[in-house]
Design an enzyme around this catalytic site. Structure first.
Site, PDB file in Angstrom:
ATOM      1  CB  CYS A   9      -0.978  -0.025   1.175  1.00 15.69           C
ATOM      2  SG  CYS A   9      -0.222   0.008   2.809  1.00 15.69           S
ATOM      3  CG  ASN A  12       4.267  -1.719   5.291  1.00 16.34           C
ATOM      4  OD1 ASN A  12       5.377  -2.062   5.676  1.00 16.34           O
ATOM      5  ND2 ASN A  12       3.286  -2.590   5.204  1.00 16.34           N
ATOM      6  CB  CYS A  14      -3.796   1.581   7.143  1.00 17.77           C
ATOM      7  SG  CYS A  14      -3.827   2.887   8.399  1.00 17.77           S
ATOM      8  NE  ARG A  15      -4.456   1.548   1.782  1.00 21.37           N
ATOM      9  CZ  ARG A  15      -4.188   2.221   0.672  1.00 21.37           C
ATOM     10  NH1 ARG A  15      -5.008   2.115  -0.365  1.00 21.37           N
ATOM     11  NH2 ARG A  15      -3.111   2.964   0.577  1.00 21.37           N
ATOM     12  CB  SER A  16       0.179  -3.549   2.761  1.00 26.90           C
ATOM     13  OG  SER A  16       1.063  -2.666   3.400  1.00 26.90           O
ATOM     14  CG  ASP A 124      -5.300   4.799   3.241  1.00 25.03           C
ATOM     15  OD1 ASP A 124      -5.414   4.362   4.407  1.00 25.03           O
ATOM     16  OD2 ASP A 124      -4.248   5.279   2.792  1.00 25.03           O
TER      17      ASP A 124
HETATM   18  P1  4NP Z   1      -1.788   2.841   4.177  1.00 25.89           P
HETATM   19  O1  4NP Z   1      -2.385   4.214   4.732  1.00 25.89           O
HETATM   20  O2  4NP Z   1      -1.242   3.120   2.796  1.00 25.89           O
HETATM   21  O3  4NP Z   1      -2.996   1.925   4.109  1.00 25.89           O
HETATM   22  O4  4NP Z   1      -0.739   2.388   5.154  1.00 25.89           O
HETATM   23  C1  4NP Z   1      -1.615   5.379   4.865  1.00 25.89           C
HETATM   24  C2  4NP Z   1      -1.150   5.739   6.097  1.00 25.89           C
HETATM   25  C3  4NP Z   1      -0.416   6.901   6.250  1.00 25.89           C
HETATM   26  C4  4NP Z   1      -0.127   7.685   5.144  1.00 25.89           C
HETATM   27  C5  4NP Z   1      -0.581   7.309   3.892  1.00 25.89           C
HETATM   28  C6  4NP Z   1      -1.331   6.148   3.756  1.00 25.89           C
HETATM   29  N1  4NP Z   1       0.591   8.883   5.297  1.00 25.89           N
HETATM   30  O5  4NP Z   1       0.826   9.574   4.291  1.00 25.89           O
HETATM   31  O6  4NP Z   1       1.033   9.198   6.420  1.00 25.89           O
END
Ligand code: 4NP
Length: 151
Positions: A9, A12, A14-16, A124
């Site tokens: 994702c 790294n 939340c989703r992955s 997300d």
């Molecule tokens: P993820 O979500 O891609 O599912 O881990 C996110 C968490 C934090 C951020 C972006 C996406 N961020 O930019 O801080």
């Protein structure tokens, strides 16, 4: 050697990591031997555990994400894994750019394994705040993936 799957994702956190935790539990339940990891296309959260609210929502459904730590995906991952699974089309585009000329891992969208859901990306929850909705879709896609791998 066990079949190797990498979830990717953006952050790294939340989703992955959730997909990693869910697939690990569901694969063990179904007796499918897999090597599973996750990574982000971005480097903002490298070394951090999954996001607190994500960990708590996962824990409630039986997935312990507490020992996972964020890392950034690298071109070598295309040779270290058999299948790389992107959480959304933007992740997929970034991975296509990173992909080495000499092929390597197959590259797919996670929602390809949940065709009945109508979803074309895993939303997300860092932005939507719908942690349970995202986990539901991840569980559905994980079962679909295990169906394909068990054929
Ligand atoms: P993820 O979500 O891609 O599912 O881990 C996110 C968490 C934090 C951020 C972006 C996406 N961020 O930019 O801080």
């Amino acid at each position: 050697m066990a079949y190797r799957i990498l979830f990717v994702c953006l952050g790294n956190i939340c989703r992955s990591p959730s997909a990693e935790g869910v697939l690990r539990v569901r694969a063990a339940e179904r007796g499918v031997a897999l090597e599973i990891d996750s990574a982000g296309t971005g480097d903002w959260h490298v070394g951090e555990p999954p996001y607190g609210p994500m960990q708590r929502a996962a824990r409630t459904r039986g997935y312990d994400l507490s020992r996972l730590r964020a890392r950034q995906v690298a071109a070598e991952d295309f040779h270290r894994f058999d299948l790389i699974i992107a959480m959304d089309p933007s992740n997929l585009e970034n991975l296509e750019r990173l992909r080495p000329a000499q092929g390597g891992a197959e590259l797919r969208l996670f929602t390809d394994y949940a065709p009945g859901s109508g979803a074309t990306e895993v939303p997300d929850p860092y932005y939507t705040r719908d942690f349970d909705g995202t986990l539901e879709l991840i569980e559905r896609a994980a079962e679909g993936l295990l169906d394909v791998l068990s054929r």
